[in-house]
Design a protein around this motif. Structure first.
Motif, PDB file in Angstrom:
ATOM      1  N   ASN A  55      -2.392  -4.138   0.414  1.00 51.31           N
ATOM      2  CA  ASN A  55      -3.910  -4.769   0.501  1.00 51.31           C
ATOM      3  C   ASN A  55      -4.503  -4.609  -0.921  1.00 51.31           C
ATOM      4  OD1 ASN A  55      -3.788  -5.432   3.066  1.00 51.31           O
ATOM      5  ND2 ASN A  55      -4.285  -3.616   3.848  1.00 51.31           N
ATOM      6  N   ASP A  56      -4.273  -3.530  -1.540  1.00 56.69           N
ATOM      7  CA  ASP A  56      -4.829  -3.076  -2.747  1.00 56.69           C
ATOM      8  C   ASP A  56      -4.189  -4.240  -3.700  1.00 56.69           C
ATOM      9  OD1 ASP A  56      -6.121  -0.787  -1.697  1.00 56.69           O
ATOM     10  OD2 ASP A  56      -5.099   0.644  -2.730  1.00 56.69           O
ATOM     11  N   ARG A 105      -1.275  -0.128   2.523  1.00 58.60           N
ATOM     12  CA  ARG A 105      -2.599   0.060   1.669  1.00 58.60           C
ATOM     13  C   ARG A 105      -2.087  -0.356   0.276  1.00 58.60           C
ATOM     14  NH1 ARG A 105      -2.238   5.164   4.280  1.00 58.60           N
ATOM     15  NH2 ARG A 105      -1.443   6.152   2.181  1.00 58.60           N
ATOM     16  N   VAL A 156      -2.899   0.537  -9.532  1.00 61.27           N
ATOM     17  CA  VAL A 156      -2.671   0.503  -7.989  1.00 61.27           C
ATOM     18  C   VAL A 156      -1.331   0.861  -7.786  1.00 61.27           C
ATOM     19  CG1 VAL A 156      -2.200  -1.005  -6.182  1.00 61.27           C
ATOM     20  CG2 VAL A 156      -4.529  -1.489  -7.628  1.00 61.27           C
ATOM     21  N   LYS A 213      -0.849   4.565  -8.141  1.00 61.25           N
ATOM     22  CA  LYS A 213      -1.570   5.299  -7.039  1.00 61.25           C
ATOM     23  C   LYS A 213      -0.660   5.767  -6.098  1.00 61.25           C
ATOM     24  CE  LYS A 213      -4.956   3.648  -4.454  1.00 61.25           C
ATOM     25  NZ  LYS A 213      -6.249   3.033  -4.266  1.00 61.25           N
TER      26      LYS A 213
END
Length: 98
Positions: free
Chosen positions: A56-57, A53, A29, A32
């Protein structure tokens, strides 16, 4: 500062200490969204939407009662000084001496 949640942060450091069962998921994560800096440390430019994001991930893969993730949010990459002591085999041009 009362409005700190409304500030637009543009740079972030993430470091973590998570259960070994989830280390690879958290690593993927973070990779990314940010540049891998050292072991469980990532950093890089971060727009407000990208930060949401990322959070949340990360929340989707960690167990809040076992895992620790810290996100240091900065306005930009010019507001901190960095000094590396010891072995620095990551000659990636990212070191900042301000």
């Amino acid at each position: 500062m009362a409005n700190k949640e409304k500030m637009n942060y543009n740079y972030a450091f993430v470091f973590y200490d998570v259960n070994e069962k989830r280390v690879q998921k958290v690593f993927k994560v973070c990779k990314k969204y940010l540049s891998h800096y050292q072991n469980s440390v990532f950093r890089g430019e971060m727009s407000p939407s990208k930060l949401l994001r990322l959070k949340n991930d990360l929340q989707a893969v960690i167990h809040k009662d076992e895992d620790f993730i810290c996100i240091i949010k900065l306005m930009n990459d010019n507001v901190f000084g960095e000094e590396v002591l010891g072995k620095n085999d990551k000659e990636n041009g990212e070191s900042l001496f301000l």
